[in-house]
Design an enzyme around this catalytic site. Sequence first.
Site, PDB file in Angstrom:
ATOM      1  N   ASN A 163       3.731   1.047   4.296  1.00  0.00           N
ATOM      2  CA  ASN A 163       2.706   0.020   4.460  1.00  0.00           C
ATOM      3  C   ASN A 163       3.168  -1.370   4.039  1.00  0.00           C
ATOM      4  O   ASN A 163       2.592  -2.367   4.481  1.00  0.00           O
ATOM      5  CB  ASN A 163       1.469   0.421   3.640  1.00  0.00           C
ATOM      6  N   LEU A 213      -4.342  -3.389   2.115  1.00  0.00           N
ATOM      7  CA  LEU A 213      -4.545  -2.132   2.819  1.00  0.00           C
ATOM      8  C   LEU A 213      -4.004  -0.951   2.015  1.00  0.00           C
ATOM      9  O   LEU A 213      -4.612   0.119   1.972  1.00  0.00           O
ATOM     10  CB  LEU A 213      -3.863  -2.194   4.194  1.00  0.00           C
ATOM     11  N   LYS A 239       7.907  -6.299  13.655  1.00  0.00           N
ATOM     12  CA  LYS A 239       7.000  -5.196  13.965  1.00  0.00           C
ATOM     13  C   LYS A 239       7.419  -4.488  15.256  1.00  0.00           C
ATOM     14  O   LYS A 239       7.278  -3.261  15.376  1.00  0.00           O
ATOM     15  CB  LYS A 239       5.560  -5.697  14.064  1.00  0.00           C
ATOM     16  N   SER A 263       1.639  -3.392  14.019  1.00  0.00           N
ATOM     17  CA  SER A 263       0.634  -4.358  14.450  1.00  0.00           C
ATOM     18  C   SER A 263       0.712  -4.514  15.958  1.00  0.00           C
ATOM     19  O   SER A 263       1.799  -4.417  16.544  1.00  0.00           O
ATOM     20  CB  SER A 263       0.867  -5.711  13.781  1.00  0.00           C
ATOM     21  N   TYR A 317       7.348 -12.023  11.942  1.00  0.00           N
ATOM     22  CA  TYR A 317       6.481 -10.846  11.816  1.00  0.00           C
ATOM     23  C   TYR A 317       6.416 -10.079  13.134  1.00  0.00           C
ATOM     24  O   TYR A 317       6.574  -8.855  13.158  1.00  0.00           O
ATOM     25  CB  TYR A 317       5.088 -11.309  11.396  1.00  0.00           C
ATOM     26  N   ASP A 324      11.533  -1.159  -5.719  1.00  0.00           N
ATOM     27  CA  ASP A 324      11.741  -2.217  -4.732  1.00  0.00           C
ATOM     28  C   ASP A 324      12.188  -1.501  -3.466  1.00  0.00           C
ATOM     29  O   ASP A 324      13.322  -1.036  -3.370  1.00  0.00           O
ATOM     30  CB  ASP A 324      12.812  -3.195  -5.208  1.00  0.00           C
ATOM     31  N   VAL A 353      -7.069  -7.390   9.511  1.00  0.00           N
ATOM     32  CA  VAL A 353      -7.831  -6.952   8.349  1.00  0.00           C
ATOM     33  C   VAL A 353      -7.981  -8.090   7.337  1.00  0.00           C
ATOM     34  O   VAL A 353      -7.088  -8.926   7.176  1.00  0.00           O
ATOM     35  CB  VAL A 353      -7.141  -5.737   7.682  1.00  0.00           C
TER      36      VAL A 353
END
Length: 257
Positions: free
Chosen positions: A91, A15, A168, A145, A164, A62, A197
């Site tokens: 992102n 993305l 998020k 997300s 995850y 980083d 995606v």
Amino acid sequence: MASYFITGTSKPSGLGLGLVKELVSRPASDISIIFAVVRSDSEELNKVVASSQGRVQVVKADVTDAESVKKAAATVEESLGGRGLDVVINNVGAQPFTLNGIETMEVDVLESTFRTNVTSAHLVTSAMLPLLRKGSLKKVVNVSSTVGSIALAPGYSHVPVPAYTITKAALNMLTKQYALSLGKEGFTVISISPGWVKTELGGGSIADLEVNVSVKACLNIINKADKESNGQFLDVRVPGFENSPSPNKYLGGEVPW
């Protein structure tokens, strides 16, 4: 002429690189410069840089390391030559699988995912604030997300990525805290769900959205976002998924926390 700083731009089907490609395809009168942040060299990004006439600049960093982010901020400041930065897009992300459920999730997996998905956004945003304060748009966008929505969690209970989802949800609260802190200065700080995606992280061809479709939908949100959007968690709008059996409908608007 807007300037952008985008993390996580090295992956060929990612993305982040998609955002860079789309932005540089737009007129220089609209998008002046894009700082594409990578930890290591990216052949695909280098091709974009070579054909960008100086509008895309690679920044090595980083983003999970505070000193590295500070050096990146200094590089951007020097390149801008006294001008401000308009938009930061956090992102970069990690999505490790835990196939046997949250009870088997290793602590080091949770901690490393938190550092990538949450701590990096804090480090980047705080380091870029002096430049954002000098910019005209003052936008911070955290790529989140819908799986990070607590309200929607039952619909995603089958997805084996607990680290995850947890991080998020935490990123969304980071968004809210920055929005509350910076709103009085005219900032717009938002979370965006780009959809499922077809990237390496998203699972490739099994996902819903082509990268370019998600990118354009995300940029539509970013372009329209204003002070009234500050602190919101927003979903992309992509027609054709209204009757999907999955939780992903892509109707646009706010995602429930």
